[in-house]
Structures are given as C-alpha cells and as structure tokens.
Design an enzyme around this catalytic site. Sequence first.
Site, PDB file in Angstrom:
ATOM      1  N   CYS A 312      -4.956  -4.704  -1.025  1.00  0.00           N
ATOM      2  CA  CYS A 312      -3.671  -4.377  -2.377  1.00  0.00           C
ATOM      3  C   CYS A 312      -2.111  -4.864  -1.218  1.00  0.00           C
ATOM      4  O   CYS A 312      -1.781  -4.191  -0.955  1.00  0.00           O
ATOM      5  CB  CYS A 312      -3.665  -2.872  -2.555  1.00  0.00           C
ATOM      6  N   SER A 313      -2.706  -5.919  -1.002  1.00  0.00           N
ATOM      7  CA  SER A 313      -1.215  -6.111  -0.243  1.00  0.00           C
ATOM      8  C   SER A 313       0.070  -6.401  -0.271  1.00  0.00           C
ATOM      9  O   SER A 313       1.426  -6.378   0.536  1.00  0.00           O
ATOM     10  CB  SER A 313      -1.928  -7.506   0.677  1.00  0.00           C
ATOM     11  N   PRO A 315       4.324  -5.774  -1.581  1.00  0.00           N
ATOM     12  CA  PRO A 315       5.115  -7.293  -2.371  1.00  0.00           C
ATOM     13  C   PRO A 315       4.823  -7.928  -0.436  1.00  0.00           C
ATOM     14  O   PRO A 315       5.007  -9.091   0.076  1.00  0.00           O
ATOM     15  CB  PRO A 315       5.944  -6.599  -1.324  1.00  0.00           C
ATOM     16  N   ASN A 317       4.610  -6.242   3.294  1.00  0.00           N
ATOM     17  CA  ASN A 317       5.484  -5.398   4.249  1.00  0.00           C
ATOM     18  C   ASN A 317       4.378  -5.051   5.163  1.00  0.00           C
ATOM     19  O   ASN A 317       4.426  -5.055   6.658  1.00  0.00           O
ATOM     20  CB  ASN A 317       6.370  -4.251   3.777  1.00  0.00           C
ATOM     21  N   GLU A 336      -4.352 -10.244  -3.088  1.00  0.00           N
ATOM     22  CA  GLU A 336      -3.670  -9.393  -3.933  1.00  0.00           C
ATOM     23  C   GLU A 336      -3.762 -10.143  -5.297  1.00  0.00           C
ATOM     24  O   GLU A 336      -4.965 -11.566  -5.210  1.00  0.00           O
ATOM     25  CB  GLU A 336      -2.084  -9.970  -4.074  1.00  0.00           C
ATOM     26  N   CYS A 444       2.341   6.556  -1.808  1.00  0.00           N
ATOM     27  CA  CYS A 444       3.625   7.413  -2.157  1.00  0.00           C
ATOM     28  C   CYS A 444       3.107   8.267  -3.079  1.00  0.00           C
ATOM     29  O   CYS A 444       4.621   8.489  -4.551  1.00  0.00           O
ATOM     30  CB  CYS A 444       4.796   5.757  -2.203  1.00  0.00           C
TER      31      CYS A 444
END
Length: 567
Positions: A312-313, A315, A317, A336, A444
């Site tokens: 799930c790449s 944006p 970074n 994505e 996160c």
Amino acid sequence: MVARRNKPKAPLVKHRFSGGDSHKPKPPPATKQPFSGVESHKPKTSPATKQKFSGVESHKPKTPPGKQRFSGAESRKPKTPPATKQKFSSLERSALYARREAANILRTVLRGDAERRAVASIKSLVLSPSVRNKRGTFALVCETLKYLTVIKDVLDIANVLNSKWKRQEPLVFIVCYDILFGKDTPSIGDAEKFLMRHKEALLSGLATLLVRKKVDSVDQLLGSKLTGHLKPRYVRVNTLKMDVDSAVQELEKHYTVQKDETVPDLLVLPPGSDLHAHRLVANGRIFLQGKASSMVAAALQPQAGWEVLDACSAPGNKTIHLAALMEGQGKIIACELNEERVKRLEHTIKLSGASNIEVCHGDFLGLNPKDPSFAKIRAILLDPSCSGSGTITDRLDHLLPSHSEDNNMNYDSMRLHKLAVFQKKALAHALSFPKVERVVYSTCSIYQIENEDVVSSVLPLASSLGFKLATPFPQWQRRGLPVFAGSEHLLRMDPVEDKEGFFIALFVRANKLDNPKSSELPDRVCRRRPKERTMQLHPYLCPKMFRAWSGTLHRLKTRFLLSRNGC
C-alpha cells in the site's frame, strides 16, 4: 346565397389577381416607398426593408445602435471592472487562489469526517501537485478548522447566507475566517464581495456570541485547540541524490541540525522549522518525513538487488526510502488502488529520481502470489489503511468537528473491526508469497485491535509457513503489549513520549536463517505427507496432475486456517 358568395369573392379575386399580377412589380413599390414618403404605413416598412435589402443605407442606421452597445459596454466598466482586474496585485491573486484551494481541501476533509470515512491527511492534500500556494493554503485550512465552531455560530447569528452561498459553505468558512480573524481583508472574488457587504453583521454576531458564552475573548472559546504540539522537524536525506553529510552542511546554514540515533539517513531540526519552500525539498534531495515512517523501511532491511513489494505504497515516502536503501538497484513493485493516490505516488517517485520502482495500479489482495512476475519477491512492506489514531496531532485530526475532549480518540468500534478484518487478510496474503523472506507490518494506530490482535491472529499461519517474529531495532525500549507470547518482539511508539503513535512487526522466514529440523517445526507442518508416499498411494497420477491436486489441498488448508482465526 349566390349573391353572398359573389360579393366577397369579387373583391378577393380582384385582390388576388392584382396581387398575382403584382408578383413581378412588387419590388418596385417596395423600393418606391422610401422615395415617396407619402403614406404613413410606407415609411414604417421602409426601414425594415432597407435594413434587410439595402446593404449600404441599412448599415448607416445600424451603426448607431452598434455604437450604443459598445458604449454601453464601456459604461459597465466601472460596475464589472475589467480595468480593475489589471490592477490586482500578484499577492491578491495568490490569496484568491489559496482561498479556493483551501475550500476544496476543507470540503474533502469535512465530508470524510462527517461520514466517518478515512481520507488523506490535511498535509497530504496540501502537498498535492495541483496545489500551487501550499503554504498559504495549509495555513488557511488549519486556521479555519481551528475557528470553525466560532465561524458557524457567527453565521447562524448574523443570518446573512442565501441558498446560493449555503451550497458553498467551505468557501464561506474560509472567507469568514479572513474577515473575522485574518490579517488581510479579502478584496476580490464573488464570495469575498458578498461577505464584505455583511461585514458589520458578522462582527456584530461575533460580539453577540461572546456575550452569550460569557467570555471576554475568542481564545477562551477555542480552549484546547490553541495549545501547541512541539514536535521536532524530521528530514530524511534522499541518498540517491545527496549524501547525509552534504545535507547537514547545507541545512546548518539556517538551522540547528542533528543526526537521528535510530535511522542513519534521518536528520532532526528544531520544532516549527518550515522547509516546504526550501531548495533541497523542491529538487527532491531531502524529504519531509516523520521518524516513525522512516523506521518502517529501515526495519525491513532490503538488500541491493532484491525484488521488493510495497503493498500500500501511496503517497510514496516509504517506497522511495526502500529505493534509497537498495542503492537504486533491484526492483520495487509499488502497489496502489486509488487513482488519485497513484498520481501522487508517481510524482513522488519522479521527484526522488528512483529508477527501479514499478507502479502497479491495482488491489494488493488481488495479486496472485504464484504469478511468475512475483516469483522473486523477497521482501514485502505492508502499511495498510488504519485508524490513524497515533498521528491525530500530526494529521491535525484534533481540529476536526468529530474530535472533542470527551471523545478523544474514541473511534467507532464497527469501523475498527472492519479495518482489523482487512488488515488480517492483507497480512496473511503478504505471508503467502512463496519466496518472501521478510515482511514488515506497520500501522500508525495505538489500538490493540489493529496491532497485537492482528499479529496474534495470523501467527499460526505464519508459523506454518516457516515465519517467526524478529526484533526490529533491538535498542528501542518501547515494545508490544504483553497479550501473547512473543509480543516483546513488536515495536511501539507512544504519541506522548515519542510525539506520534506507531506499531511495527517484523516477520522473518526461519528456514532462511537456520534451516531448522523437521522436529523443530510446528506439528501441522510435520504431519504433511512426503511427496514420494503420495505418489505411491496414487500411481495413476502424472506429476502435472499431482501438482494441481496438492496445490488445491494447500489452498483449502490456508482458507481453513484463516477462517479459524477470524480472517
């Protein structure tokens, strides 16, 4: 009856025959009419015929109305000023564009918050390539969200919005912030002009609100939303374009710079350091990336020349960080699903200068692990969608209407359950790739249901496939919650102590490290029949049929394990 018919027929016939005879001479009377000028009806028809047929004479009377039209347009110039548009300064235009861009972002954020639907963070939306004035737009969105409850109350008291502007509430909120609390008074734009005409009513509504709430200032209305969150500015050096020491020398000209102790290519700057317009950021030599996000790719430890899958790449970074760790060698497949986020991903890759990244626009769960194109995948980074509860302050979610002191970080249990189900499926799918050696699962989030519970539910399947939990960053003190044996290998970051909440789990295939004996593997693996015995029991099966049959059994077994663990 005959007389009655003949009397009206006679004049009609006369007129018809006279009119029929006058088909040829009809134009002459029409042309004679302007010259005779005797009958009152003729001059009425003559101007029309002149305008239609006489080319030269008809243009003479037409030009005065034409001139009057142009003169009318000139008379409108003070009303809708084309001349004043030319006097607009670049600052006014920039502010006008920033208010429109901020309104679009505010609409997206408020809609997602109202529907309890996960959307990109405010920073991600502002950093989109389509946003020109990033600094002004970001400030407008944040400040408007901070004062949003006050702005709504003032608009209700003033009662100045009609149906047209009620349909454009995000833009109205932005302009109202500028009028009530901003430094610059908006001067151009339809919404600005409309609300400036009601400026006195808005200011009166604000005064009335302060009296109703029994407070002396707007700051007392806002309460905790004014409290700051001092967090260092982290900058990751893109080692594909620049080495760390050169970046330190360049940044030390204006800032105090320290090297991070955990991630070698991460730099620490003082809180509030604004680098969005810095030259090194603009040319992709450094990236504004948090410490937790930088630790994810570093925990995977991909080697140069490997084939790596970023599930799930966007944006991007973490994707470009993987490319830097691999020194631009090997291959990275960046997967994505969302089309808009794919554009952002491609922009990030282009800015980084990485040439070993292949973008896959599709669903990670739809990838076939047995596809030959994924046969050489040796490492997978899985950072799936999550509640984002660990980065509420960093994402500025504490400014949203759904966030309150009484309901701090209290998410819908149904939504958390749906996220956890997806996360379990994604992690089990990542572990099913045949040649993968290392898998990192990160969120996160601070919730156990998205972190330890996901890992513990997939752990039996991981063990059957030869994986075990490894310890990323052994020097890190904060570890997983003690809810199952082996949770001490997990890594946690605290939103208070570490300024953001994060979770990292590292799976490593055991037989790639020490090649354990069959007696050391789980019983479920030891009970698997050897291939020679199966061929003796089924001598009529050819090798091709046997492979298909055994593959079917393996898939059924995997589904059984997933269903038993609630995946």
